[in-house]
Design a protein around this motif. Structure first.
Motif, PDB file in Angstrom:
ATOM      1  N   LEU A 644      -5.571 -37.762   5.370  1.00  0.00           N
ATOM      2  CA  LEU A 644      -5.579 -36.472   4.879  1.00  0.00           C
ATOM      3  C   LEU A 644      -6.853 -35.959   4.607  1.00  0.00           C
ATOM      4  O   LEU A 644      -6.712 -34.681   4.520  1.00  0.00           O
ATOM      5  CB  LEU A 644      -4.759 -36.535   3.355  1.00  0.00           C
ATOM      6  CG  LEU A 644      -3.369 -37.089   3.232  1.00  0.00           C
ATOM      7  CD1 LEU A 644      -3.178 -37.273   1.692  1.00  0.00           C
ATOM      8  CD2 LEU A 644      -2.489 -36.295   3.992  1.00  0.00           C
ATOM      9  N   SER A 724       0.524 -41.182  -7.391  1.00  0.00           N
ATOM     10  CA  SER A 724       0.452 -40.239  -6.300  1.00  0.00           C
ATOM     11  C   SER A 724      -0.027 -41.086  -5.170  1.00  0.00           C
ATOM     12  O   SER A 724       0.444 -40.659  -3.896  1.00  0.00           O
ATOM     13  CB  SER A 724      -0.543 -39.169  -6.566  1.00  0.00           C
ATOM     14  OG  SER A 724      -0.254 -38.283  -7.596  1.00  0.00           O
ATOM     15  N   LYS A 734       5.649 -36.589   1.154  1.00  0.00           N
ATOM     16  CA  LYS A 734       6.014 -35.908  -0.156  1.00  0.00           C
ATOM     17  C   LYS A 734       4.628 -35.448  -0.814  1.00  0.00           C
ATOM     18  O   LYS A 734       4.926 -35.224  -1.975  1.00  0.00           O
ATOM     19  CB  LYS A 734       6.852 -36.883  -0.838  1.00  0.00           C
ATOM     20  CG  LYS A 734       8.317 -37.018  -0.332  1.00  0.00           C
ATOM     21  CD  LYS A 734       9.140 -38.075  -0.906  1.00  0.00           C
ATOM     22  CE  LYS A 734      10.374 -38.064  -0.507  1.00  0.00           C
ATOM     23  NZ  LYS A 734      11.237 -39.004  -1.312  1.00  0.00           N
ATOM     24  N   VAL A 735       3.510 -36.052  -0.237  1.00  0.00           N
ATOM     25  CA  VAL A 735       2.208 -35.662  -0.912  1.00  0.00           C
ATOM     26  C   VAL A 735       1.628 -34.486  -0.510  1.00  0.00           C
ATOM     27  O   VAL A 735       1.233 -34.278   0.486  1.00  0.00           O
ATOM     28  CB  VAL A 735       1.437 -36.883  -0.989  1.00  0.00           C
ATOM     29  CG1 VAL A 735       0.018 -36.635  -1.587  1.00  0.00           C
ATOM     30  CG2 VAL A 735       2.004 -38.182  -1.290  1.00  0.00           C
ATOM     31  N   ASP A 736       1.232 -33.509  -1.412  1.00  0.00           N
ATOM     32  CA  ASP A 736       0.483 -32.379  -1.305  1.00  0.00           C
ATOM     33  C   ASP A 736      -0.893 -32.905  -1.306  1.00  0.00           C
ATOM     34  O   ASP A 736      -1.467 -33.139  -2.485  1.00  0.00           O
ATOM     35  CB  ASP A 736       0.800 -31.463  -2.412  1.00  0.00           C
ATOM     36  CG  ASP A 736       0.068 -29.921  -2.199  1.00  0.00           C
ATOM     37  OD1 ASP A 736      -0.877 -29.923  -1.675  1.00  0.00           O
ATOM     38  OD2 ASP A 736       0.827 -28.936  -2.633  1.00  0.00           O
ATOM     39  N   ALA A 737      -1.416 -32.557  -0.171  1.00  0.00           N
ATOM     40  CA  ALA A 737      -3.063 -32.994  -0.123  1.00  0.00           C
ATOM     41  C   ALA A 737      -3.921 -32.278  -1.181  1.00  0.00           C
ATOM     42  O   ALA A 737      -5.068 -32.861  -1.526  1.00  0.00           O
ATOM     43  CB  ALA A 737      -3.358 -32.814   1.385  1.00  0.00           C
ATOM     44  N   ASN A 738      -3.539 -30.971  -1.273  1.00  0.00           N
ATOM     45  CA  ASN A 738      -4.468 -30.080  -2.247  1.00  0.00           C
ATOM     46  C   ASN A 738      -4.474 -30.489  -3.630  1.00  0.00           C
ATOM     47  O   ASN A 738      -5.112 -30.677  -4.340  1.00  0.00           O
ATOM     48  CB  ASN A 738      -4.202 -28.758  -2.173  1.00  0.00           C
ATOM     49  CG  ASN A 738      -4.409 -28.170  -0.915  1.00  0.00           C
ATOM     50  OD1 ASN A 738      -5.355 -28.449  -0.425  1.00  0.00           O
ATOM     51  ND2 ASN A 738      -3.545 -27.258  -0.431  1.00  0.00           N
ATOM     52  N   VAL A 739      -2.972 -30.814  -4.199  1.00  0.00           N
ATOM     53  CA  VAL A 739      -2.970 -31.693  -5.488  1.00  0.00           C
ATOM     54  C   VAL A 739      -3.463 -32.849  -5.646  1.00  0.00           C
ATOM     55  O   VAL A 739      -4.258 -33.139  -6.536  1.00  0.00           O
ATOM     56  CB  VAL A 739      -1.288 -31.820  -5.754  1.00  0.00           C
ATOM     57  CG1 VAL A 739      -1.221 -32.560  -7.049  1.00  0.00           C
ATOM     58  CG2 VAL A 739      -0.729 -30.442  -5.796  1.00  0.00           C
TER      59      VAL A 739
END
Length: 769
Positions: A644, A724, A734-739
């Protein structure tokens, strides 16, 4: 002859006299040389009667001079050795004082605010000094099981101590009066809060065609439930854990519009309700399953559904009467209907359901357990709770420290309860009063001079989510994190006899272990409590939950905490939070008062040790081990996160910086003058701030009250970061890189900030990793 006489004798015969003068400070190494003219030999000044007799031979003069030089050197060496041995003895004594292995104690000193020229240790006349072993034995000898029994019996034949009501207020005034005869300072803390209470009948019914069949109308209720009526299909979801809901969702069971049936236990009722709401449920029914609660099928517990602590209508602010707030409410309020019912009512409901039996892993002893029904069966849930304004009182008493009265350990217990509350609040209050009596007696009659203060606190509205304790923390948050260095929770200290339950900050693990070694096991007098818990006891430490009053102290205020008690392994205390939580039922526990006394001794020893020693007994190096444990868990996802465009390296570097900071502080302590109170205070301040520095400074206390990255609640915690990363492993999309990037930043900079704070002065810190 006269010529030689004049050449040898000069104008007058002089000599040098060496005299050893003993100094007032005991140093005898000072050499004083007195030069004088002496006419004791007789004759006229400068003209001896017998010149040859007056002047010693040249070889004797040289020999005497050598002897004098040797004597001076020997005296200097002797003085140096005496000084060195004296210093070494003092350092060894100080070391034994710090680790508690020796019978040693230094006289309490004056305030650190004294002028520089007044900083020497004072001689304080008074009783014989109490060394730690003496102090520990004195506490043990003074604690009385009879007094504990008398304190507990104050709750006999009482139906309710509900917060803000008459019985709660009467008990508060009695505690205040008892403190007046024991403490240096006694005061009350008033708060004006909003509570939800029962306003009418709450009912659970089954709709069968056009007919409504009443299952139960319980007397207990769930505070902060949504009021009104809802209907939905009943679905059993075990304990209501996230994993339980996921299991049903993975089998395509829809929970939208459902009324979930949940067993009590594992997590708090508020967390169960939050999980049900997130899954789409409109209502929750919770009961005591006989698998966990062995006594009665008709017991119904009281509870609250607020996912938080304190007054939910003044989140982040204290509920003082003179303060005005905008119309806000806590994000932890559920906004779904919640009620508790009996296991017998759940059995009736299961018999009306004709669907799939409960999963084998979802153990239940209610006959006919079903997950859901094939036929169209509907449950109707009606709740008629109402909001009320109440004034509550927290009662405080303080025994002031002799050296640092502005540093204190707090010992607290909940006073209120929906029902009789013998186990929930009676035991803790009884222990609180006994410890107040004993420690006050030790100070007034036995000469104990605590370095730091001890505050005894009796909280109200604990049954509604540690409201009294949280409002106090919110009201004085600006000063408490810099002054209170430990909170000892006494609530529900005895719920059984065969198992020990411990929840604590890692900073207190070492002190807890030493304490357990020094307290006898009440069930086996010949052995210590440590022998019962075993050397691996740290692995059994239970994380603090929202239902523990110590939780806001640790996660909101950054104050180290400990909560200690006895229970039965794999079996809950069935009467807790029910109308049957009476003294009579509590006395069925084997050796009740011996267990209460042991719990009191553990709490008392911790409080005394923290106020007795020069160095605060907080093991700041433990958090290095906790960080390393998380690093090992994170490490397996190192390659996945690189995909990521992110890295875990900065997080690992921050952990290394914290490790180096703990090493530096340990060196500073080892190399410091431990008898200098100014240096000692500066070092102790660095130690006591460690917990506070793990509260994320990048979050609003109002919006995210539980900011601790180890034990808090929210996406900023290390546990949330780990979850996460686990999702990244199973399902990358399903993972938001920014989060995830924000989570890494919050964790990294919080740890780095804690390392900088531990390092000490600003010139010892930097922003490099």
């Amino acid at each position: 002859y006269d010529y030689f006489s004049m050449q040898l004798n000069g104008e007058s015969m002089s000599y040098t006299r060496f005299s050893i003068a003993r100094q007032t400070d005991g140093d005898n190494s000072h050499v004083e040389m007195n030069l004088s003219a002496d006419d004791e030999g007789g004759g006229e000044m400068g003209r001896p009667e017998h010149p040859h007799a007056s002047m010693p031979p040249r070889w004797r003069s040289g020999k005497n001079f050598c002897f004098l030089i040797i004597a001076a050197v020997l005296l200097l060496l002797i003085g140096f050795l005496i000084g060195y041995l004296s210093y070494r003895g003092r350092m060894q004594k100080a070391s034994r004082c710090l680790d508690g292995s020796g019978r040693c104690e230094l006289t309490p000193t004056a305030s650190y605010l004294a002028d520089d020229d007044e900083t020497e240790e004072e001689e304080v006349p008074g009783p014989q000094i109490l060394y730690w072993p003496d102090l520990r034995d004195l506490l043990s000898n003074k604690l009385s099981s009879k007094n504990l029994e008398a304190n507990l019996r104050q709750r006999e034949n009482k139906y309710s101590f509900e917060a803000g009501e008459s019985e709660d207020g009467r008990t508060a005034h009695e505690i205040h009066d008892q403190f007046l005869g024991l403490m240096d300072e006694v005061w009350d803390d008033e708060h004006y809060i909003k509570l939800q209470v029962k306003g009418g009948n709450n009912e659970v019914s089954v709709l069968e065609g056009d007919k409504e069949v009443l299952l139960e109308s319980p007397d207990p209720y769930v505070a902060y439930s949504k009021s009104g009526s809802v209907s939905g299909k009943p679905i059993f979801v075990n304990y209501g854990l996230k994993a339980d809901f996921r299991r049903l969702q993975n089998q395509d069971v829809s929970l939208n519009g459902a009324i979930t049936i949940l067993k009590a236990g594992k997590i708090t009722l508020a967390e169960k309700v939050a999980n049900a709401k997130a899954a789409g449920a409109v209502g929750v029914l919770m009961y005591l399953d006989p698998y966990d609660y062995k006594k009665e099928d008709d017991l119904v517990p009281f509870g609250h559904a607020h996912l938080g602590t304190g007054d939910p209508f003044t989140p982040g602010f204290p509920s003082f009467n003179h303060t005005q707030f905008p119309p806000v409410e806590s994000s932890g309020l559920p906004h779904i209907v919640v009620q508790t019912i009996s296991s017998s009512a759940v059995g009736q409901l299961f018999r009306k359901m004709d669907g799939k039996d409960c999963f084998q892993e979802w153990k239940s002893e209610v006959v006919g357990c079903k997950v859901m029904s094939k036929t169209n069966i509907t449950v109707k849930l009606t709740v008629n709770n109402v909001m009320v304004d109440r004034k509550i009182l927290n009662i405080f008493g303080a025994i002031k420290g002799f050296e640092e009265p502005d540093r204190y350990v707090v010992i607290g217990a909940q006073r209120d309860s929906w029902g009789p509350g013998a186990a929930k609040a009676g035991v803790g209050t009884a222990i609180l009063l006994e410890l107040a009596r004993v420690i006050s007696d030790m100070v007034k009659k036995d000469g104990y001079k605590p370095r730091r203060s001890i505050i005894f606190a009796s909280w109200s509205a604990g049954d509604f989510g540690a409201v009294g304790a949280t409002e106090w923390l919110e009201g004085y948050s600006a000063i408490l994190h810099a002054k209170a260095f430990t909170y000892i929770n006494l609530d529900a200290a005895v719920l059984g006899f065969n198992h020990v339950k411990i929840s604590a900050s890692p900073l207190l693990y070492t002190l807890l272990e030493r304490t357990l070694k020094g307290v006898k096991d009440p069930m086996r007098d010949s052995k210590s409590l440590f022998e019962r818990v075993g050397s691996d006891w740290v692995k059994t430490v239970v994380p603090l939950g929202l239902d523990n009053a110590a939780f806001p102290f640790l996660t909101s205020a950054g104050i180290p905490v400990v909560s200690f008690g006895f229970c039965n392994k794999d079996e809950e205390y069935s009467f807790l939070d029910t109308s049957q939580d009476t003294v009579e039922n509590l006395k069925k526990i084997n050796n009740l008062y011996g267990l209460m006394r042991a719990a009191a001794e553990v709490a008392g020893q911790i409080a005394l040790r923290l106020t007795h020693d020069h160095e605060l007994f907080l093991d700041f190096e433990r958090y290095s081990e906790e960080l390393l444990a998380f690093q090992k868990k994170f490490l397996i996802y190192n390659e996945k996160i690189k995909d990521l465009g992110l890295t875990l390296n900065w997080l690992f570097y921050a952990r290394g910086d914290f490790q180096r900071a703990t090493d530096a502080l340990r060196r500073d302590i080892a190399n410091s003058d431990r008898e200098n109170r100014i240096i000692r205070r500066a070092l102790n301040d660095r130690i006591m701030k460690v917990e506070y520095d793990f509260l994320s400074p990048y979050l609003s206390p109002k919006d995210v009250p539980f900011r601790h990255i180890f034990f808090g609640k929210g996406p900023h915690t290390l546990q949330s970061l780990l979850e996460s990363l686990q999702v990244l492993e199973s399902s990358k999309g399903k993972v938001d890189a920014n989060v995830l990037k924000q989570q890494l930043a919050l964790a990294t900079w919080t740890i780095k900030g804690a390392a900088n704070a531990l390092a000490g002065d600003i010139w010892n810190t930097d922003n490099e990793f």
